[in-house]
Design an enzyme around this catalytic site. Structure first.
Site, mmCIF file in Angstrom:
data_model
loop_
_atom_site.group_PDB
_atom_site.id
_atom_site.type_symbol
_atom_site.label_atom_id
_atom_site.label_comp_id
_atom_site.label_asym_id
_atom_site.label_seq_id
_atom_site.Cartn_x
_atom_site.Cartn_y
_atom_site.Cartn_z
ATOM 1 N N CYS A 5 -39.933 -46.106 13.260
ATOM 2 C CA CYS A 5 -40.636 -46.217 11.975
ATOM 3 C C CYS A 5 -42.047 -45.637 12.056
ATOM 4 C CB CYS A 5 -40.668 -47.662 11.492
ATOM 5 S SG CYS A 5 -41.329 -48.862 12.674
ATOM 6 N N HIS A 45 -42.668 -53.790 11.380
ATOM 7 C CA HIS A 45 -42.283 -52.520 10.762
ATOM 8 C C HIS A 45 -43.527 -51.720 10.412
ATOM 9 C CE1 HIS A 45 -39.608 -49.699 8.917
ATOM 10 N NE2 HIS A 45 -40.129 -49.842 7.701
ATOM 11 N N ASP A 91 -40.859 -47.238 2.358
ATOM 12 C CA ASP A 91 -40.157 -47.704 3.548
ATOM 13 C C ASP A 91 -39.333 -46.585 4.177
ATOM 14 O OD1 ASP A 91 -38.619 -49.107 5.456
ATOM 15 O OD2 ASP A 91 -38.675 -50.918 4.234
#
Length: 246
Positions: free
Chosen positions: A75, A188, A206
């Site tokens: 991520c 995250h 995201d």
């Protein structure tokens, strides 16, 4: 604002939203259920929040570079690639696209400076911390400022990030704990694209697009999710500001 001009701008933003949703796959992706405290970007309400936003300079360049992380630990890498491409930083050579250059998750670590921060093999196993995120991005020709949540507060975070989103050529990446905003499950990293002052919500782009769509989250909830301890670093999560070198 002139009514005719307002309608024109509204129509332009609406068209951009439709293009973004279709091209990024957010309309048809089979993602996890979204909790009631979040507003999905590809909903009518989510679209309205962007149209009403006065702090959305980052939405369009980020939407042009929106990608899915290569694996469940990348991520931070995917977010970095989006931001560096959005800034127009000179990218490493990419044989498959030669003579053109673009940052990818595969060539991001071709800069030897990045490997001194952390190697891609380690990232694939455990992800990265906030400081490592800042160090990786700073290995390229950009300015990076790292903010641990413990060193700021909700009001400062809201002011710094909302003002940043009104300006071009700089971006914000947040590091947060998913469960604190009602998602599954651990830490995250993703970029922030816009802020809606009326609802006090930030739009998270995201990068785990197979899991969740972009969502509007309350500033207080996002702050709480950042103000959590990363067990790897022993420090709180937070956010980084990335901009071109003057």
């Amino acid at each position: 604002m002139n009514i005719k001009l307002h309608k024109t701008l509204k129509t332009s933003v609406k068209a951009a939203i439709i293009w973004f949703c279709v091209s990024s796959g957010t309309v048809i992706s089979q993602t996890l259920p979204v909790s009631s405290n979040l507003i999905t970007f590809n909903s009518k309400e989510g679209e309205k929040l962007l149209i009403q936003s006065r702090a959305r300079e980052d939405f369009f360049p980020l939407s042009m570079q929106f990608i899915t992380q290569n694996n469940q630990a990348f991520c931070g890498v995917a977010s970095s690639v989006m931001v560096l491409n959005g800034l127009g930083i000179l990218a490493p050579e990419t044989p498959q696209y030669s003579p053109y250059r673009v940052f990818t998750q595969e060539n991001f670590f071709s800069n030897e400076k990045t490997k001194k921060v952390i190697t891609p093999e380690v990232v694939s196993r455990q992800g990265i911390t906030l400081e490592q995120l800042g160090g990786l991005i700073a290995s390229y020709d950009v300015q990076v400022k790292v903010y641990h949540a413990a060193d700021t507060n909700l009001e400062q975070f809201r002011k710094i990030v909302s003002e940043n989103l009104k300006q071009p050529k700089n971006f914000v990446i947040v590091n947060y704990l998913r469960k604190e905003i009602g998602q599954e499950k651990g830490g995250h990293i993703s970029p922030i694209a816009a802020y809606n002052e009326q609802t006090d919500r930030f739009l998270i782009m995201d990068v785990s697009r197979y899991k969740y769509p972009p969502v509007w989250v309350k500033a207080a909830d996002l702050w709480k999710a950042m103000n959590t301890t990363d067990t790897t670093s022993g420090k709180t999560r937070g956010f980084v500001i990335v901009s071109k070198v003057n």
